[in-house]
Design a protein around this motif. Structure first.
Motif, PDB file in Angstrom:
ATOM      1  N   LEU A  82      45.411  53.990  48.963  1.00  0.00           N
ATOM      2  CA  LEU A  82      44.881  52.632  49.103  1.00  0.00           C
ATOM      3  C   LEU A  82      43.642  52.449  48.244  1.00  0.00           C
ATOM      4  O   LEU A  82      43.483  51.408  47.592  1.00  0.00           O
ATOM      5  N   ASP A  85      44.638  51.894  44.808  1.00  0.00           N
ATOM      6  CA  ASP A  85      45.216  50.548  44.689  1.00  0.00           C
ATOM      7  C   ASP A  85      44.117  49.490  44.650  1.00  0.00           C
ATOM      8  O   ASP A  85      44.169  48.553  43.842  1.00  0.00           O
ATOM      9  N   VAL A  86      43.117  49.622  45.505  1.00  0.00           N
ATOM     10  CA  VAL A  86      42.018  48.653  45.533  1.00  0.00           C
ATOM     11  C   VAL A  86      41.263  48.653  44.206  1.00  0.00           C
ATOM     12  O   VAL A  86      41.010  47.592  43.621  1.00  0.00           O
ATOM     13  N   PHE A  90      41.935  44.989  41.904  1.00  0.00           N
ATOM     14  CA  PHE A  90      41.004  43.881  42.119  1.00  0.00           C
ATOM     15  C   PHE A  90      40.668  43.144  40.826  1.00  0.00           C
ATOM     16  O   PHE A  90      40.196  42.013  40.858  1.00  0.00           O
ATOM     17  N   LEU A  96      44.805  37.820  45.632  1.00  0.00           N
ATOM     18  CA  LEU A  96      44.017  38.668  46.525  1.00  0.00           C
ATOM     19  C   LEU A  96      43.002  37.824  47.280  1.00  0.00           C
ATOM     20  O   LEU A  96      42.479  36.842  46.753  1.00  0.00           O
ATOM     21  N   PHE A 100      37.967  41.267  48.199  1.00  0.00           N
ATOM     22  CA  PHE A 100      38.995  42.300  48.350  1.00  0.00           C
ATOM     23  C   PHE A 100      38.433  43.695  48.115  1.00  0.00           C
ATOM     24  O   PHE A 100      38.764  44.630  48.844  1.00  0.00           O
ATOM     25  N   LEU A 101      37.580  43.836  47.122  1.00  0.00           N
ATOM     26  CA  LEU A 101      37.014  45.146  46.812  1.00  0.00           C
ATOM     27  C   LEU A 101      36.194  45.679  47.984  1.00  0.00           C
ATOM     28  O   LEU A 101      36.301  46.853  48.355  1.00  0.00           O
ATOM     29  N   GLY A 104      38.597  46.095  51.192  1.00  0.00           N
ATOM     30  CA  GLY A 104      39.577  47.134  50.901  1.00  0.00           C
ATOM     31  C   GLY A 104      38.956  48.518  51.002  1.00  0.00           C
ATOM     32  O   GLY A 104      39.543  49.449  51.558  1.00  0.00           O
ATOM     33  N   THR A 105      37.746  48.638  50.467  1.00  0.00           N
ATOM     34  CA  THR A 105      37.027  49.910  50.552  1.00  0.00           C
ATOM     35  C   THR A 105      36.666  50.224  52.006  1.00  0.00           C
ATOM     36  O   THR A 105      36.746  51.380  52.431  1.00  0.00           O
TER      37      THR A 105
END
Length: 128
Positions: A82, A85-86, A90, A96, A100-101, A104-105
């Motif tokens: 993941l 992917d992030v 991004f 998105l 998201f960054l 997602g993190t």
């Protein structure tokens, strides 16, 4: 073993599996077709989310069957997948959500906490 955290982590693993599976369905339904991404990239996103869905379902099942160390190792791998992917998506013109960054993190961190909880359960199991 405390029952509430045990059940909450299992529920979290199941939610992750369902969420990634629904993302695959969304991609296959054509929701990403008009983003400007090449078809190969869209296919790659579907495959990556499918791997995540299957992986989290595997973590869910293994965590119930007493194979928590294997489940924890798979969970760490999936959190890394993941994060990759992030970091790589991004910057792409994809649909998105905002920030998201950041979130997602943060989700990667929560997934790693779930893996840690599984590892701790292994450490506290009685030796037969």
């Amino acid at each position: 073993m405390i029952l509430v955290p045990f059940l909450l982590w299992r529920f979290f693993f199941l939610v992750l599996a369902v969420n990634y599976g629904m993302t695959v369905q969304t991609i296959l339904a054509g929701e990403f077709d008009h983003t400007g991404l090449p078809a190969a990239m869209t296919t790659m996103e579907a495959v990556a989310n499918g791997v995540e869905a299957f992986g989290w379902l595997l973590v869910f099942v293994l965590s119930w069957t007493g194979r928590r160390q294997g489940a924890a190792r798979i969970a760490v791998f999936l959190a890394g997948l993941l994060f990759f992917d992030v970091i790589t998506t991004f910057v792409l013109p994809m649909p998105l959500p905002p920030y998201f960054l950041a979130w997602g993190t943060a989700l990667v961190g929560v997934e790693l906490l779930g893996a840690r909880a599984l590892y701790r359960e292994v450490q506290h199991e009685p030796v037969a």
